[in-house]
Scaffold this motif. Structure first.
Motif, PDB file in Angstrom:
ATOM      1  N   UNK A   1       0.809  -1.220   0.000  1.00  0.00           N
ATOM      2  CA  UNK A   1       0.000   0.000   0.000  1.00  0.00           C
ATOM      3  C   UNK A   1       0.841   1.268   0.000  1.00  0.00           C
ATOM      4  N   UNK A   2       2.132   1.144   0.300  1.00  0.00           N
ATOM      5  CA  UNK A   2       2.984   2.329   0.401  1.00  0.00           C
ATOM      6  C   UNK A   2       3.812   2.552  -0.864  1.00  0.00           C
ATOM      7  N   UNK A   3       3.482   1.855  -1.931  1.00  0.00           N
ATOM      8  CA  UNK A   3       4.147   2.099  -3.208  1.00  0.00           C
ATOM      9  C   UNK A   3       3.434   3.207  -3.974  1.00  0.00           C
ATOM     10  N   UNK A   4       4.205   3.957  -4.742  1.00  0.00           N
ATOM     11  CA  UNK A   4       3.629   5.036  -5.538  1.00  0.00           C
ATOM     12  C   UNK A   4       3.554   4.662  -7.011  1.00  0.00           C
ATOM     13  N   UNK A   5       4.640   4.137  -7.568  1.00  0.00           N
ATOM     14  CA  UNK A   5       4.666   3.814  -8.991  1.00  0.00           C
ATOM     15  C   UNK A   5       3.701   2.670  -9.288  1.00  0.00           C
TER      16      UNK A   5
END
Length: 454
Positions: free
Chosen positions: A21-25
């Motif tokens: 859940x803490x990924x951006x790409x």
């Protein structure tokens, strides 16, 4: 670039998915944050206008409108419309991936059936695979924005080495109103026919195998073209988009917190921030964004197909297979297990003593009627049951079974200690009896005897 997280979910563990859940790409946040910000801004503006700029009559009219919108907004079938649409889009996405033309099967057939280690043989094999890769480049130029940017003209394709100057002229001068991705595959088939006449393809069966693989390759190129040509009907995409946007347009008014002092049903609390409405927007609008992302995977989104990388991979491995590796075999040697038998070696990171799976019914046994220590109902007697429901005495009795070899000469050997019975002096044959002893109880011994002759 395709975002891969397979290694991070290789093992199921506590909070496994939560780390993603803490990924951006490639995340839903990157796709949705603009729409989410606009929705929050519009909600806040309407809320401020209602609370600060409307007089009593205007507030009353607004409150009636809000109650009306809240009541009838749920009539829009959001889950059904969105769910069906995204399912169709996902099936289409997976179909496009499986239709991508990979030359692996074709290059194996070319390498194994187009013979000749001289320059002519190399030229035939390399040219065949170059034509196959040229066909995929031409079709991908027509459907992928990344490939089109890499090869904006046929001259760029020629300079990249996928075709010669003469071949480019042939492509340009052949008039056709339709896509000409099939032309290099026609050259391929003509080269295969020429190789058969020269004897470099030994028989018609090998030629047929080669042409079958070529047709499979061509069919995938054609399927990609048709996926690009025939989309999900525009009316359905419009219906889904209108359903989602209109639903949340009504929510901007219907989900406003009204004055609690006026005792409207369901409006006894005023917390300013519509938490569950925002979550609902995140889920439904995010669902729509998923459909928008996967409906065409040949664009430039984070999760779109790496078409340029696949082109590079295909041309490299196909040339290695038909040229550098053609008849370039390692020395034939006896393998490690030519004499030495199993087990295979394991590292310390894995457990070499795991029991092999023998089938789901391997551990089932027949429940007999002579079970004395554990009461069994009449419905279970005579039925096959798993081992874990067996009476303990049955399991113990089963472990006490043994097999003995008894020579007719009177000597007895235990099958656990030796696997044969010694022959008597001379060349006389020894009759051996295999005796199965089943110790089901203290006073009951059953013996099954089979005879064999050495």
């Amino acid at each position: 670039m395709t975002v891969s997280y397979t290694l991070e979910v290789a093992n199921a563990r506590f909070g496994g998915f939560s780390k993603l859940l803490f990924r951006w790409k490639g995340s839903i946040y990157k796709l949705l944050y603009k729409e989410f910000f606009v929705f929050c801004l519009l909600y806040a503006v309407i809320s401020v206008v209602y609370r600060c700029y409307l007089d009593d009559d205007q507030q009353k009219l607004f409150e009636k409108t809000a109650l009306y919108c809240e009541r009838f907004a749920n009539f829009i079938p959001m889950s059904f419309v969105l769910g069906f649409y995204v399912t169709q889009a996902f099936n289409r996405w997976w179909g496009q991936y499986t239709s991508f033309p990979l030359p692996d099967n074709l290059m194996m057939v070319v390498s194994g059936n187009v013979h000749g280690q001289d320059e002519r043989g190399r030229l035939l094999r390399r040219t065949m695979m170059r034509y196959a890769n040229l066909s995929s480049v031409l079709i991908l130029r027509s459907i992928s924005t990344r490939v089109r940017q890499r090869f904006p003209t046929l001259e760029h394709v020629m300079k990249a080495g996928f075709m010669t100057e003469d071949e480019q002229k042939l492509l340009d001068h052949l008039h056709s109103d339709f896509n000409k991705y099939w032309m290099p595959l026609t050259w391929f088939s003509n080269l295969a026919s020429l190789a058969r006449k020269e004897g470099r393809i030994e028989n018609d069966i090998a030629l047929r195998l080669l042409m079958d693989e070529l047709n499979n390759y061509r069919a995938k190129c054609s399927m990609l073209f048709h996926y690009d040509w025939i989309s999900i009907p525009l009316v359905y995409t419009q219906v889904v988009t209108v359903a989602v946007y209109s639903y949340f347009a009504f929510c901007l008014i219907g989900r406003q917190f009204l004055n609690p002092n006026k005792k409207y049903s369901g409006h006894t609390l005023d917390i300013y921030v519509p938490v569950f409405t925002l979550l609902q927007f995140f889920f439904y609008a995010g669902w729509l964004k998923v459909g928008e992302l996967i409906i065409n995977p040949f664009g430039e989104d984070d999760d779109d197909f790496e078409t340029n990388q696949l082109i590079d991979r295909n041309i490299q491995v196909s040339m290695l297979a038909v040229d550098d590796m053609h008849q370039n075999l390692p020395l034939l040697e006896k393998d490690k297990y030519w004499v030495e038998k199993f087990p295979f070696p394991y590292t310390a990171a894995d457990d070499p003593h795991k029991q092999a799976f023998m089938g789901s019914t391997y551990d089932m046994r027949l429940i007999g009627e002579d079970s004395s220590d554990t009461p069994m109902t009449s419905s279970t007697v005579g039925k096959y049951m798993p081992v874990h429901v067996w009476p303990s005495s049955k399991l113990k009795a089963k472990k006490r079974n043994s097999v003995k070899l008894m020579c007719l000469s009177g000597e007895e050997t235990n099958a656990e200690n030796t696997a044969h019975c010694k022959k008597p002096a001379g060349d006389q044959e020894c009759d051996v009896q295999y005796v199965q002893e089943t110790h089901a109880g203290e006073d009951d011994t059953q013996m099954d005897t089979n005879k064999a002759t050495f």
